[in-house]
Scaffold this active site. Sequence first.
Site, short mmCIF file in Angstrom:
data_model
loop_
_atom_site.label_atom_id
_atom_site.label_comp_id
_atom_site.label_asym_id
_atom_site.label_seq_id
_atom_site.Cartn_x
_atom_site.Cartn_y
_atom_site.Cartn_z
N GLU A 543 -4.90 9.25 2.77
CA GLU A 543 -5.27 7.83 2.71
C GLU A 543 -5.31 7.39 1.25
OE1 GLU A 543 -9.20 6.80 3.99
OE2 GLU A 543 -9.98 8.82 3.75
N GLU A 552 -2.06 2.87 -6.20
CA GLU A 552 -3.01 3.93 -6.53
C GLU A 552 -2.32 5.30 -6.55
OE1 GLU A 552 -6.58 3.74 -4.22
OE2 GLU A 552 -6.94 1.64 -4.70
#
Length: 721
Positions: A543, A552
């Site tokens: 995730e 990210e």
Amino acid sequence: MESTGEGLPVQYVGQHESRRQLPITSQVLRQAHDCNYDMLTTPITTPLFHSRVLALLSNHLSDPKSARNEERVTPTVPSLSPVDTPLTPGEIISQLVGYVSPWIDLSSPDPVVYDLSRQILELEVSYAAFCGLGNVVIPGPKLQYGNSYGEGIAQYAFAVQEALALSNYTQILVQLPMMYHPDQDGKDVAGSLSPFARPEYVEEGSKSKHDFLGTWDAWHVIRTVCKYNSRLFVALSIPRHLPAIHAQSRWHSEPLRLLSLTAQTFLPDTQGCPVLTKDHQALIHRYMRLRTPPWIVLCDVGPIPGLDNPDVKIPPADGSTDENAASDATTLPTPAEAAQLQNQQEQHQRSSKTTKDPTPQLSYIRKLQRKQPPRTILEQFGAGYQDYLQGPLQPLADNLESVTYEVFEKDPIKYDLYEQAIRKALIDWAHQGKSVSSPAGKLVVAVVGAGRGPLVTRALRASEDAGMKIELWAVEKNPNAFVLLQRHNELSWQNQVHLVQSDMRSWKGPSSTSPPTHLHQQQQKRHQSSQTTHHAIDILISELLGSFADNELSPECLDGITPLLNPIHGISIPASYTSYLTPIAAPKLHADILARTPSDATAPNTPYVVMLHAIDYLSTTLPSLSSPPSAPAQPIVLAAWSFSHGPRSQNNQVDENTNNRYNTRSTRLTFPTPHRGACHGLAGYFEAVLYDDVELSTHPLTMGDKSPDMMSWFPIYFPLK
């Protein structure tokens, strides 16, 4: 302030009289509160001051010496005296909104009229600030003079800029109509200074220009000249006939502080009571969803009842006396409350034949307040985060704190979808008879970036539901989170999970001889020195997605562990993700970034995670004929790029010596914009395929179908200078 049910936005309602004669005293304010008004407006100066200014201007223009003076020096308005103003500092001042004299003309082409108006503005704003008024409304600019249009906006904006400099605390509210209509400039208030403009400064003729965004254009110039000052707001006048939906959406993105509704805004219903159209109701409900809901001010709907006879009890206009009030309530009444409500309704029905509602518009607004839909789960979760700039997380560089993990773990939607994807992948694996990678005959599942372990719990649950045993590994680099993972393994997971503290990119993979316990990175290295046999991962779960999917470092992190994936049947969850962009007008975000820039030069170049709310989509589709008039236009959101993850045999081989160039993406997009506007930045979203048809989405057009009420990701905002 009218109290509301849980989850309902609060509405503040005030009363304004354009020709208020009596000064506002504590008794007047108390009577207004008894009628269920929250605040009152007050003029800053008196009619006597108005008369003095008119005499001063008239004498100056008729003076032969002044007429011979080519420079036409403007007369000086004398300072205020006690007879010139009804205001005085006191306890009630915080519950009043000041109104600058509506008869000034700050956009007049005549320099004498303009300068005189500017002096009056400064006098009134300065005295209002001295008295402690927190909000002052000034009349908006007049756009059309004869054959010229909009030429006085710049000088109006400079006058507002000077007024803002008079106080550090007073908010300035510019009164503007929602749209421009040429007839509105012909309606000067009594005693206006506009007709004093001399003919040599006014071009003859009349240019008719009906423009939905005309007043917004004027506002954009004003706030740009004022450098998006945080104390500058809009007082928006709501007309009887609303403009097109794109104009309504544009004002939704602006700093609204006040909505003005006149008696003409309302329509009579079958019983002659004032009501608003459904489009007006939808507009108010939408504006009340803003992070700071605007106030509603009822203008010239009648005086405050009971001032002439304070002994007469005036029933408060709370809307509860309406026969439909019970159905409007957010919670069911108790039996005692229900009986009391029924008695009140019966008494009202008996008295309604002889008693007339003294404040029908206020009663209707209060009833409308009770009928507004409650906030959604996402709105309640995001309360306080709307249009609030946050820097994206850096989980690879930083060790996140527990409270950060906890916020994301409150989102059941995301983890339900992950569990659904894992269960479906396990069932398909069994049905298709694929071979597994573990020598023990179990399917190998690895959760990388495990955090506090929510995906580990979901993987175990999916395994049990699918009836398929798995060998589960959890990899986490954060040493603090790893302590909690160990505790979960002992207390909740019955030591079923192989725990590894390591950066996923340096992990060598599952070891066939490793016991189902936790290994620190150094212990694992010592263990691997004697046992170098490793096996592949069958299902890789992560995730690592950010608000723009890849922001990210999800691709870079997964590149380091993808070689460990089963080269034939391996599954990555997520399997792929796509980033999307659309241009937006976001004045509040732009203003916040401007305020940060003096102390942080990188602020305009930083992407931010934001729960976008007070924005306007600039690229939209044209509404269809079947669309309701109040339906917002659909934004055009275009795909920027995609990433996919799976066995290396199914993807291009990666040369790890290319400095990550294989993850470089670029795009060129063209957005049609049907209406003019100011683009402050780009809003970014993503869609992710977890497995097969199980998907996540923050895309505004697909989120409702794919992952409704998902809270884990806010959109990303790329500001433009």
